[in-house]
Design a protein around this motif. Structure first.
Motif, PDB file in Angstrom:
ATOM      1  N   GLN A 235      64.352  -7.240 -30.051  1.00 55.06           N
ATOM      2  CA  GLN A 235      63.525  -6.121 -30.517  1.00 55.06           C
ATOM      3  C   GLN A 235      62.176  -6.079 -29.796  1.00 55.06           C
ATOM      4  O   GLN A 235      61.127  -6.125 -30.419  1.00 55.06           O
ATOM      5  CB  GLN A 235      63.295  -6.228 -32.017  1.00 55.06           C
TER       6      GLN A 235
ATOM      7  N   TYR B 143      59.821  -3.322 -31.024  1.00 53.90           N
ATOM      8  CA  TYR B 143      59.171  -3.573 -32.313  1.00 53.90           C
ATOM      9  C   TYR B 143      57.987  -4.517 -32.145  1.00 53.90           C
ATOM     10  O   TYR B 143      56.963  -4.363 -32.827  1.00 53.90           O
ATOM     11  CB  TYR B 143      60.174  -4.153 -33.309  1.00 53.90           C
TER      12      TYR B 143
ATOM     13  N   CYS C 278      55.900  -6.909 -41.356  1.00 51.15           N
ATOM     14  CA  CYS C 278      56.448  -6.669 -40.016  1.00 51.15           C
ATOM     15  C   CYS C 278      57.051  -7.942 -39.432  1.00 51.15           C
ATOM     16  O   CYS C 278      58.152  -7.930 -38.875  1.00 51.15           O
ATOM     17  CB  CYS C 278      55.354  -6.141 -39.089  1.00 51.15           C
TER      18      CYS C 278
END
Length: 290
Positions: free
Chosen positions: A188, A191, A241
């Protein structure tokens, strides 16, 4: 610029439940199903593709009676309204109606839906040996024979669906996918970039000699009375997160992140620095995955 797009939308915020819409809940596939599809494909040498439907929410017919005012720039009688036969973007029930419509169409061409306790967005075609999981207008498919995909796409075209096919699955559900003969690597990096951009003004650079080393859990203590409190909202936001990233594709940060979660109700500057150290590590190693 590749192309310009314009979209007619509905003022869904003016809808009244029970009058012009009933239910809005629309399921999407879960990460576990998507990861299963990847693992199953690499273990058994299966192929992967993505079916991307165009104008998905414009396909299903409406059950409710809904009228639409013409756009202001449209040269027509201001008292004229349009009766919607099909859904439009902005309607509260558009996503649900699309899911029901595409699921029915897939069942009509031979797919069987997995039990609801597993994932109702997972469908299997036993005769053609195709696994398919849906996420809104994206369908991720695992198969063995190219001819079976051609049969499915032909049947969908006969039902007036418009779609494009991504020949090689490179991304899905926010995950980047790299595949070779023996393995699939899921990461990711986008992200991580989002986290760096979202919190760039508040991140604190640590004094660690090397940010490349995997962060480990430390024995953090509760905030002392003489220590200034840190912003709980900001702390929880970054913690969430990092927790999501750790659970999905970065188990290497879990042991450093989860001990810091116990201070989410009363964090101090040192606890925030602990999270920043993890972010610093991710910035250097953002392409690492599982």
């Amino acid at each position: 610029i590749e192309k310009y797009k314009a979209r007619l939308t509905v003022k869904g915020y003016r809808q009244v439940q029970g009058y012009d819409y009933q239910k809005t809940a629309s399921p999407v596939t879960v990460y576990a199903t998507f990861l299963f599809l990847m693992a199953h494909a690499i273990k058994h040498g299966r192929l992967l593709k993505t079916l991307d439907f165009a104008g998905a929410f414009l396909y299903p017919y409406l059950k409710e009676e809904i009228y639409l005012k013409l756009p202001e720039f449209y040269d027509a009688d201001p008292h004229v309204v349009l009766k919607l036969r099909k859904a439009l973007y902005g309607l509260k029930q558009a996503s649900r109606e699309w899911h029901l419509a595409v699921t029915k169409a897939l069942k009509d061409i031979g797919f069987k839906q997995a039990p609801i306790e597993l994932d109702q967005c997972l469908l299997i075609h036993e005769d053609l040996d195709i696994y398919l999981c849906m996420h809104v207008d994206d369908c991720f498919m695992s198969y063995t024979d190219e001819s079976s995909i051609k049969k499915i796409t032909k049947l969908l075209e006969e039902k007036n669906f418009e779609f494009s096919i991504v020949e090689e699955l490179k991304k899905g559900l926010g995950l980047s996918i790299e595949r070779d003969e023996d393995e699939i690597i899921i990461s990711q990096p986008q992200y991580v970039d989002f986290i760096l951009d979202e919190f760039k003004d508040r991140l604190i650079k640590s004094n660690r000699r090397s940010a490349k080393r995997t962060p480990i859990s430390k024995l953090y203590k509760n905030k002392k009375e003489d220590e200034a409190p840190f912003d709980e909202t900001l702390y929880r936001s970054l913690l969430g997160c990092l927790g999501h990233l750790g659970r999905m594709t970065r188990p290497d940060i879990i042991q450093a992140v989860f001990p810091l979660a116990q201070f989410s109700s009363n964090p101090s500057e040192k606890h925030w620095k602990g999270l920043c150290e993890v972010v610093e590590y991710l910035a250097v190693n953002k392409n690492v995955g599982i």
